[in-house]
Design an enzyme around this catalytic site. Structure first.
Site, PDB file in Angstrom:
ATOM      1  N   ARG A 237       2.287  -4.968   5.553  1.00 39.47           N
ATOM      2  CA  ARG A 237       1.120  -5.174   6.406  1.00 39.47           C
ATOM      3  C   ARG A 237       0.626  -3.826   6.919  1.00 39.47           C
ATOM      4  O   ARG A 237       1.419  -2.966   7.308  1.00 39.47           O
ATOM      5  CB  ARG A 237       1.460  -6.097   7.582  1.00 39.47           C
ATOM      6  CG  ARG A 237       1.633  -7.557   7.190  1.00 39.47           C
ATOM      7  CD  ARG A 237       0.305  -8.164   6.753  1.00 39.47           C
ATOM      8  NE  ARG A 237       0.426  -9.573   6.382  1.00 39.47           N
ATOM      9  CZ  ARG A 237       0.593  -9.991   5.139  1.00 39.47           C
ATOM     10  NH1 ARG A 237       0.701  -9.105   4.156  1.00 39.47           N
ATOM     11  NH2 ARG A 237       0.657 -11.280   4.876  1.00 39.47           N
ATOM     12  N   ASP A 261      -0.618  -0.438  -0.201  1.00 35.59           N
ATOM     13  CA  ASP A 261      -1.352  -1.609  -0.694  1.00 35.59           C
ATOM     14  C   ASP A 261      -2.018  -2.332   0.464  1.00 35.59           C
ATOM     15  O   ASP A 261      -2.788  -3.269   0.238  1.00 35.59           O
ATOM     16  CB  ASP A 261      -0.408  -2.554  -1.433  1.00 35.59           C
ATOM     17  CG  ASP A 261      -1.161  -3.694  -2.106  1.00 35.59           C
ATOM     18  OD1 ASP A 261      -2.109  -3.401  -2.869  1.00 35.59           O
ATOM     19  OD2 ASP A 261      -0.829  -4.871  -1.848  1.00 35.59           O
ATOM     20  N   GLU A 266      -8.126  -3.024   7.267  1.00 29.64           N
ATOM     21  CA  GLU A 266      -8.631  -3.643   6.044  1.00 29.64           C
ATOM     22  C   GLU A 266      -9.345  -4.972   6.270  1.00 29.64           C
ATOM     23  O   GLU A 266     -10.079  -5.436   5.391  1.00 29.64           O
ATOM     24  CB  GLU A 266      -7.480  -3.888   5.060  1.00 29.64           C
ATOM     25  CG  GLU A 266      -6.533  -5.000   5.459  1.00 29.64           C
ATOM     26  CD  GLU A 266      -5.432  -5.205   4.436  1.00 29.64           C
ATOM     27  OE1 GLU A 266      -5.208  -6.351   4.045  1.00 29.64           O
ATOM     28  OE2 GLU A 266      -4.792  -4.224   4.031  1.00 29.64           O
ATOM     29  N   HIS A 298      -4.771  -4.398  -1.236  1.00 27.62           N
ATOM     30  CA  HIS A 298      -3.914  -5.552  -0.942  1.00 27.62           C
ATOM     31  C   HIS A 298      -3.762  -6.446  -2.175  1.00 27.62           C
ATOM     32  O   HIS A 298      -3.975  -7.663  -2.120  1.00 27.62           O
ATOM     33  CB  HIS A 298      -4.486  -6.354   0.228  1.00 27.62           C
ATOM     34  CG  HIS A 298      -3.420  -7.030   1.040  1.00 27.62           C
ATOM     35  ND1 HIS A 298      -3.438  -7.072   2.406  1.00 27.62           N
ATOM     36  CD2 HIS A 298      -2.297  -7.681   0.668  1.00 27.62           C
ATOM     37  CE1 HIS A 298      -2.380  -7.734   2.855  1.00 27.62           C
ATOM     38  NE2 HIS A 298      -1.667  -8.107   1.808  1.00 27.62           N
TER      39      HIS A 298
END
Length: 332
Positions: A237, A261, A266, A298
């Protein structure tokens, strides 16, 4: 016939939705939009609701859902921090998630990205595109089997990442988890503290959930305790990492590079098409431009197996609530 409304539907979801609907004899209406105050009225008349929500739901929306008789939102992700669970409970709405849809996909991706950084893949590709085919120290790397890997969080995903490094590459793997896994302990060495786990690690890969207790867990103070030249991987996260502090640690030469990622800002961006839109996020622009950062939107989970499991498990949860009043996947 049971009627279910599914929102935030992507093209790749549709074959699995249609297959499930045919198998269970359920009518499903698809919508590619997220749920908002502007479109919540479209949910009226449906028995169940499944979302892949990236934006918070207001109290007005919860109130309308309650009036429409919606007793459950089946979120198609492991994360559910976009929901105010107390508010949902106040309006009698169960929130469920899909806690495990393809842990192997995420673990494999995290391992791959770590190896890309260790093996200097960005530098190699940049040189190759310039027709510079020389072997030189700037692209000399170490063997993965000679490295120490710290796995932070050894749940479904972290345990697989640890096994890949330990069994697949022969790396020395240490781990930190408040609740050590006896099976994982067969091939990793658990450390008493987070600092103990990462202080000698060449690769630190993180697989923990975001909670109200760990925003910016990885901050300036913690990055200073990393081994010099370490690689950092976050496929968990974004909120657990102070991105600016990470970049500062890389700039001063303490950390070699990072694979991210997830990104702390985001929400509303990943996934999305911003090719012709202004984002006005200087930090994101820097992450994208840097050669010592591997940023992905992500997407570690994004395999056909994961997409199918997200659809099937969420829709199964919808039927469970309609038939029994609850689901084992509820989070409130």
């Amino acid at each position: 016939m049971t009627r279910i409304k599914m929102m935030s539907v992507r093209d790749e979801d549709i074959p699995y939705i249609e297959e499930w609907a045919e198998q269970h004899k359920v009518e499903i209406e698809l919508n590619k939009e997220i749920l908002t105050e502007d479109n919540v009225d479209s949910v009226q008349g449906f028995d169940g609701l499944s979302l892949s929500q990236q934006h918070p739901i207001s109290e007005d929306v919860f109130a309308k859902l309650q009036r429409f008789g919606i007793k459950h939102i089946a979120q198609r992700s492991a994360g559910f921090d976009t929901y105010d669970l107390n508010l949902a409970t106040q309006y009698g709405i169960i929130i469920s998630n899909v806690p495990s849809y393809s842990p192997s996909s995420i673990a494999e991706f995290a391992v791959t990205q770590a190896i890309n950084i260790v093996r200097n893949q960005n530098d190699i590709q940049r040189k190759l595109q310039a027709y510079d085919f020389r072997w030189e120290p700037s692209i000399l790397s170490r063997s993965i089997s000679d490295l120490t890997v710290a796995v932070i969080g050894t749940g479904r995903i972290g345990s697989i990442a640890a096994r890949i490094f330990a069994k697949g590459y022969g790396s020395h793997v240490v781990a930190y988890d408040p609740f050590p896994n006896e099976q994982v302990a067969q091939y990793v060495t658990y450390k008493e503290t987070l600092e103990d786990a990462l202080q000698d690690a060449d690769i630190v890969t993180v697989h923990i959930p975001a909670t109200k207790y760990n925003p910016h867990l990885f901050n300036e103070a913690l990055f200073s305790k990393f081994k010099k030249g370490a690689v950092f991987v976050n496929a968990a996260r974004g909120s657990i990492v102070d991105t600016r502090a990470l970049l500062d640690a890389i700039d001063c030469g303490h950390i070699k590079g990072a694979a991210l990622d997830t990104y702390e800002h985001e929400r509303g961006l990943f996934p999305g098409d911003y090719r012709d839109k202004a984002i006005n996020d200087d930090l994101l622009d820097e992450l994208i431009a840097r050669e010592d950062i591997w940023l992905t939107p992500h997407i570690a989970f994004y395999t056909d197996a994961a997409v199918k499991n997200l659809i099937v498990d969420a829709l199964d949860a919808v039927l469970d609530v309609l038939n029994t009043g609850t689901t084992q996947l509820r989070v409130n």
